[in-house]
Design an enzyme around this catalytic site. Structure first.
Site, PDB file in Angstrom:
ATOM      1  N   ASP A  66      66.860 -35.260  41.340  1.00 36.63           N
ATOM      2  CA  ASP A  66      66.487 -35.283  39.924  1.00 36.63           C
ATOM      3  C   ASP A  66      65.002 -35.008  39.709  1.00 36.63           C
ATOM      4  O   ASP A  66      64.427 -35.367  38.691  1.00 36.63           O
ATOM      5  CB  ASP A  66      66.894 -36.616  39.277  1.00 36.63           C
ATOM      6  N   HIS A 279      49.979 -14.264  55.919  1.00 35.35           N
ATOM      7  CA  HIS A 279      50.311 -15.264  54.897  1.00 35.35           C
ATOM      8  C   HIS A 279      50.636 -16.613  55.530  1.00 35.35           C
ATOM      9  O   HIS A 279      51.658 -17.222  55.251  1.00 35.35           O
ATOM     10  CB  HIS A 279      51.459 -14.775  54.006  1.00 35.35           C
ATOM     11  N   ASP A 296      42.169 -18.031  52.549  1.00 36.51           N
ATOM     12  CA  ASP A 296      42.534 -17.166  51.417  1.00 36.51           C
ATOM     13  C   ASP A 296      43.062 -18.113  50.349  1.00 36.51           C
ATOM     14  O   ASP A 296      44.233 -18.481  50.359  1.00 36.51           O
ATOM     15  CB  ASP A 296      43.586 -16.150  51.869  1.00 36.51           C
ATOM     16  N   ASP A 307      41.551 -14.518  43.474  1.00 41.83           N
ATOM     17  CA  ASP A 307      42.135 -14.261  44.789  1.00 41.83           C
ATOM     18  C   ASP A 307      40.961 -14.005  45.733  1.00 41.83           C
ATOM     19  O   ASP A 307      40.377 -12.922  45.701  1.00 41.83           O
ATOM     20  CB  ASP A 307      43.077 -13.050  44.703  1.00 41.83           C
ATOM     21  N   HIS A 379      47.591  -4.197  56.154  1.00 42.06           N
ATOM     22  CA  HIS A 379      47.882  -4.369  54.721  1.00 42.06           C
ATOM     23  C   HIS A 379      46.975  -3.487  53.870  1.00 42.06           C
ATOM     24  O   HIS A 379      46.019  -2.898  54.372  1.00 42.06           O
ATOM     25  CB  HIS A 379      47.731  -5.848  54.315  1.00 42.06           C
ATOM     26  N   HIS A 383      44.520  -4.805  45.087  1.00 44.97           N
ATOM     27  CA  HIS A 383      45.571  -4.921  44.073  1.00 44.97           C
ATOM     28  C   HIS A 383      44.954  -5.489  42.802  1.00 44.97           C
ATOM     29  O   HIS A 383      43.881  -6.091  42.839  1.00 44.97           O
ATOM     30  CB  HIS A 383      46.718  -5.811  44.579  1.00 44.97           C
ATOM     31  N   HIS A 390      49.204 -10.836  42.231  1.00 46.28           N
ATOM     32  CA  HIS A 390      49.405  -9.389  42.389  1.00 46.28           C
ATOM     33  C   HIS A 390      49.813  -8.887  41.015  1.00 46.28           C
ATOM     34  O   HIS A 390      50.986  -8.876  40.660  1.00 46.28           O
ATOM     35  CB  HIS A 390      50.461  -9.092  43.451  1.00 46.28           C
ATOM     36  N   GLU A 406      39.808  -6.269  49.679  1.00 43.17           N
ATOM     37  CA  GLU A 406      40.076  -7.231  50.739  1.00 43.17           C
ATOM     38  C   GLU A 406      40.489  -6.594  52.059  1.00 43.17           C
ATOM     39  O   GLU A 406      41.604  -6.783  52.529  1.00 43.17           O
ATOM     40  CB  GLU A 406      41.166  -8.204  50.296  1.00 43.17           C
ATOM     41  N   TYR A 410      42.645  -7.917  62.320  1.00 42.91           N
ATOM     42  CA  TYR A 410      43.343  -9.039  62.967  1.00 42.91           C
ATOM     43  C   TYR A 410      43.733  -8.603  64.369  1.00 42.91           C
ATOM     44  O   TYR A 410      44.478  -7.625  64.529  1.00 42.91           O
ATOM     45  CB  TYR A 410      44.592  -9.427  62.165  1.00 42.91           C
ATOM     46  N   ARG A 427      39.140 -11.551  57.258  1.00 41.63           N
ATOM     47  CA  ARG A 427      39.394 -10.895  55.966  1.00 41.63           C
ATOM     48  C   ARG A 427      38.309 -11.376  55.009  1.00 41.63           C
ATOM     49  O   ARG A 427      37.934 -12.551  55.053  1.00 41.63           O
ATOM     50  CB  ARG A 427      40.793 -11.225  55.430  1.00 41.63           C
ATOM     51  N   GLU A 429      37.549 -11.124  50.858  1.00 44.51           N
ATOM     52  CA  GLU A 429      38.212 -10.684  49.624  1.00 44.51           C
ATOM     53  C   GLU A 429      37.459 -11.182  48.403  1.00 44.51           C
ATOM     54  O   GLU A 429      37.151 -12.370  48.284  1.00 44.51           O
ATOM     55  CB  GLU A 429      39.646 -11.236  49.582  1.00 44.51           C
TER      56      GLU A 429
HETATM   57 MN   LIG Z   1      44.768 -10.599  47.639  1.00 45.64          MN
END
Ligand SMILES: [Mn+2]
Length: 464
Positions: A66, A279, A296, A307, A379, A383, A390, A406, A410, A427, A429
């Protein structure tokens, strides 16, 4: 009590509710009713003459038993209304029509006030409250949304995304009110064989949502500033022995403490080999000396999310190999940001950053040819970002567009290169606002260069 008296009471109560929420005790920097009205007008202008647009609120969704998930409004519905309640639908026509004896181009059907429900889950605005607060032309209770009300016989095109939104039908063993309304739309479209203009709906939304209005830019600026603050505080607090989730806690503490409703997406906080997982959201490992920590993470503020990614050394200094990779990613990011100008095709941002990284990886001897470099940068570079992390947006950059830049590299353990590069994941960004004369880095509040990062890590934090 007479019907009129009840209506009078409801009006008193809703004006009280509105004035209570207009007090200084609550945030006041929401999008204005005029903003939402302007967005509705812009959508109507893009529709066919006999078109109808139908946008649903998000459904309440069960987390388990619930307990529901925290409610998050559907972004298109929010863009056009500002309303943060479930069980509502917005209907817009280009030319005035008459529905339920009211003539106009905008009709919203909302949940009715319900003292028992409100005791458990808080105030419901109701028809009078929505009318007063959001200034949408005609407001009705959602039980008036029936096949008779919504007569689509003269309509030539239905602008809606309800079929893509996976609206489920059962809610706690009964028909969900929103699913009932979606069924009304669906049976009407099917029985009258009306075309559903989903693709054109997305095209119009991209052209509108992709160009941020001044009120949206103010919220994006706020979301980016809060996010930058979180990243700065993690830099100040980082030390070997800290857990990934503790770095996440410091980050999200600063988001929430600054008025952000929630992170705009699940926080990615990964050390060493976890920095190489794009991710990664498990966030359970200990951060050890010699590790890079990739975060990130960004805050959502009144519907708009930033982002932002930063990569920092756990012990306060980049190793020579880490610095070489980091500086290459930074150079690629600068090349991408340099492309962020009015009139430039969006994909040029990726091309510019990718060229720098591919050339650099060959130069460092990590790959023998540019063709082999993609495995380390799998990647895209950029974006749109806004209501969605996104976001929808145009293919050519223009003033008011906000995109991420970004790039990343890796190199997981076991990669076909010298072992000294293994477990380096970087990374960087940022969120870049395109202006008439160039661009503005909205997330510049947290440092990007290795020297500035190492300097900030030396500062003390009360979270160490
Ligand atoms: Mn991003």
């Amino acid at each position: 009590m007479s019907h009129k008296f009840v209506l009078f009471l409801a009006l008193c109560l809703s004006s009280f509710l509105i004035s209570a929420q207009n007090s200084a005790d609550y945030p006041q920097d929401y999008l204005s009713p005029a903003f939402h009205a302007g967005r509705r007008d812009a959508f109507k202008a893009a529709m066919s003459d006999k078109g109808v647009a139908i946008f649903f609120a998000s459904q309440v969704r069960v987390r388990n038993d619930d307990v529901d998930y925290q409610y998050a409004q559907n972004k298109n519905f929010y863009y056009f209304t500002g309303l943060h309640e479930p069980n509502a639908v917005l209907v817009m026509f280009k030319r005035p029509v008459t529905l339920l004896n009211q003539t106009g181009t905008e009709f919203i059907f909302v949940q009715k006030r319900d003292p028992y429900k409100e005791l458990w889950t808080g105030k419901i605005l109701g028809e009078a409250g929505v009318k007063l607060k959001y200034q949408i032309q005609h407001v009705f209770a959602n039980d008036e949304f029936t096949p008779n009300t919504l007569d689509l016989s003269t309509v030539d095109s239905v602008y809606s995304l309800y079929r893509d939104e996976a609206i489920f039908t059962k809610y706690k063993r009964r028909l969900d009110p929103l699913a009932r309304m979606a069924n009304v739309v669906d049976s009407s479209i099917v029985s009258l064989k009306k075309p559903l203009a989903s693709r054109f709906t997305i095209q119009i939304l991209s052209s509108l949502r992709g160009i941020k209005q001044p009120e949206e830019i103010a919220l994006m600026r706020k979301a980016s500033q809060i996010s930058s603050l979180g990243h700065r505080e993690v830099m100040k607090a980082i030390h070997p022995g800290m857990k990934e989730y503790q770095a996440q806690a410091i980050m999200e503490y600063h988001f929430k403490a600054s008025g952000s409703e929630y992170p705009g997406y699940p926080s990615i906080v990964g050390a060493s080999e976890n920095a190489c997982v794009l991710h990664y959201t498990t966030n359970l490992k200990q951060v050890n000396a010699g590790d890079l920590l990739l975060s990130d993470c960004a805050a959502e503020y009144h519907g708009y999310t930033a982002d932002v990614t930063r990569t920092i050394p756990a012990n306060g200094r980049f190793s020579p190999e880490q610095k070489l990779i980091y500086d290459l990613v930074l150079k690629a990011q600068d090349a991408g940001i340099a492309m962020c100008k009015t009139g430039i095709p969006h994909d040029r941002v990726d091309a510019a950053a990718r060229e720098v990284i591919y050339t650099g990886l060959v130069g460092l001897g990590i790959v023998s040819s540019k063709q082999d470099a993609r495995q380390y940068f799998p990647h895209g570079t950029s974006h749109h970002v806004g209501l969605d992390v996104h976001d929808l947006g145009p293919r050519t950059l223009a003033p008011g567009v906000i995109v991420t830049v970004e790039p990343g590299i890796y190199i997981p353990a076991g990669s076909n290169c010298d072992k000294k590069w293994w477990n380096i994941g970087v990374r960087i960004e940022d969120d870049i606002l395109i202006t008439a004369t160039g661009n503005e880095n909205l997330s510049a509040g947290s440092p990007r260069s290795t020297a500035e990062i190492e300097k900030l890590i030396k500062e003390r934090s009360r979270f160490e």
